[in-house]
Write a protein that holds these residues in place. Sequence first.
Motif, PDB file in Angstrom:
ATOM      1  N   ILE A  78       0.850  -1.186   0.000  1.00  0.00           N
ATOM      2  CA  ILE A  78       0.000   0.000   0.000  1.00  0.00           C
ATOM      3  C   ILE A  78       0.889   1.240   0.000  1.00  0.00           C
ATOM      4  O   ILE A  78       1.791   1.368   0.825  1.00  0.00           O
ATOM      5  N   HIS A  79       0.607   2.141  -0.921  1.00  0.00           N
ATOM      6  CA  HIS A  79       1.320   3.413  -0.990  1.00  0.00           C
ATOM      7  C   HIS A  79       0.524   4.508  -0.276  1.00  0.00           C
ATOM      8  O   HIS A  79       1.076   5.342   0.427  1.00  0.00           O
ATOM      9  N   GLU A  80      -0.790   4.475  -0.487  1.00  0.00           N
ATOM     10  CA  GLU A  80      -1.660   5.513   0.073  1.00  0.00           C
ATOM     11  C   GLU A  80      -3.045   4.902   0.272  1.00  0.00           C
ATOM     12  O   GLU A  80      -3.459   4.036  -0.488  1.00  0.00           O
ATOM     13  N   MET A  81      -3.739   5.368   1.317  1.00  0.00           N
ATOM     14  CA  MET A  81      -5.071   4.831   1.555  1.00  0.00           C
ATOM     15  C   MET A  81      -5.983   5.941   2.047  1.00  0.00           C
ATOM     16  O   MET A  81      -5.610   6.728   2.912  1.00  0.00           O
ATOM     17  N   GLY A  82      -7.187   5.990   1.464  1.00  0.00           N
ATOM     18  CA  GLY A  82      -8.213   6.923   1.896  1.00  0.00           C
ATOM     19  C   GLY A  82      -9.420   6.141   2.368  1.00  0.00           C
ATOM     20  O   GLY A  82      -9.367   4.926   2.527  1.00  0.00           O
ATOM     21  N   THR A 123     -10.646  -1.832   6.556  1.00  0.00           N
ATOM     22  CA  THR A 123      -9.551  -0.865   6.734  1.00  0.00           C
ATOM     23  C   THR A 123      -8.634  -1.273   7.883  1.00  0.00           C
ATOM     24  O   THR A 123      -7.424  -1.081   7.792  1.00  0.00           O
ATOM     25  N   SER A 124      -9.192  -1.863   8.924  1.00  0.00           N
ATOM     26  CA  SER A 124      -8.344  -2.278  10.044  1.00  0.00           C
ATOM     27  C   SER A 124      -7.411  -3.417   9.631  1.00  0.00           C
ATOM     28  O   SER A 124      -6.268  -3.497  10.061  1.00  0.00           O
ATOM     29  N   ARG A 125      -7.874  -4.302   8.766  1.00  0.00           N
ATOM     30  CA  ARG A 125      -7.036  -5.420   8.295  1.00  0.00           C
ATOM     31  C   ARG A 125      -5.965  -4.948   7.306  1.00  0.00           C
ATOM     32  O   ARG A 125      -4.883  -5.514   7.231  1.00  0.00           O
ATOM     33  N   LEU A 126      -6.308  -3.902   6.527  1.00  0.00           N
ATOM     34  CA  LEU A 126      -5.367  -3.398   5.526  1.00  0.00           C
ATOM     35  C   LEU A 126      -4.183  -2.705   6.163  1.00  0.00           C
ATOM     36  O   LEU A 126      -3.075  -2.693   5.599  1.00  0.00           O
ATOM     37  N   GLY A 127      -4.390  -2.099   7.325  1.00  0.00           N
ATOM     38  CA  GLY A 127      -3.312  -1.342   7.946  1.00  0.00           C
ATOM     39  C   GLY A 127      -3.194   0.006   7.269  1.00  0.00           C
ATOM     40  O   GLY A 127      -4.190   0.669   7.016  1.00  0.00           O
ATOM     41  N   GLY A 128      -2.006   0.382   6.919  1.00  0.00           N
ATOM     42  CA  GLY A 128      -1.790   1.685   6.287  1.00  0.00           C
ATOM     43  C   GLY A 128      -0.667   1.630   5.275  1.00  0.00           C
ATOM     44  O   GLY A 128      -0.181   0.556   4.933  1.00  0.00           O
ATOM     45  N   PRO A 129      -0.242   2.806   4.819  1.00  0.00           N
ATOM     46  CA  PRO A 129       0.817   2.870   3.815  1.00  0.00           C
ATOM     47  C   PRO A 129       2.076   2.155   4.286  1.00  0.00           C
ATOM     48  O   PRO A 129       2.458   2.231   5.445  1.00  0.00           O
TER      49      PRO A 129
END
Length: 134
Positions: A78-82, A123-129
């Motif tokens: 992941i580079h960026e997440m909105g 979103t919680s499973r994806l984490g962040g950038p």
Amino acid sequence: MHLFSVRVYYEDTDLAGIVYYANYLKFIERARSEWLRDLGIDQAAMKRDGLVFVVRRIEADYISPARFDDELTVQSSIHEMGAARIIMCQKVRRGDQLLFSAVVTLVCITEAGRPVRMPKDVTSRLGGPESTCS
């Protein structure tokens, strides 16, 4: 970061014996699907709830060809997440050699095709950038 292995089969190649350009998109799609599965995100359940991820935009660089029987690794991060969008970096390598690189924008949409916030459990499973796309 997620790693996914793929073998190049004869059907993946073109007349010149190299991977047909559109097949890199298939390889990175499979890698994204396996990444979500490994995170415990059930895309079939999302679809039953009327939500799906779709590719909104892709920027691809074809750097060097892959050939029949090559063992490739797709690296996804992941580079960026909105709230409704994920921008991913995906790279295809043969060993240490970079063959293909893509920046992929995914959007979560409703059955009507409208962007919608991703569910909180997703979103919680994806984490962040995790990375830059360089």
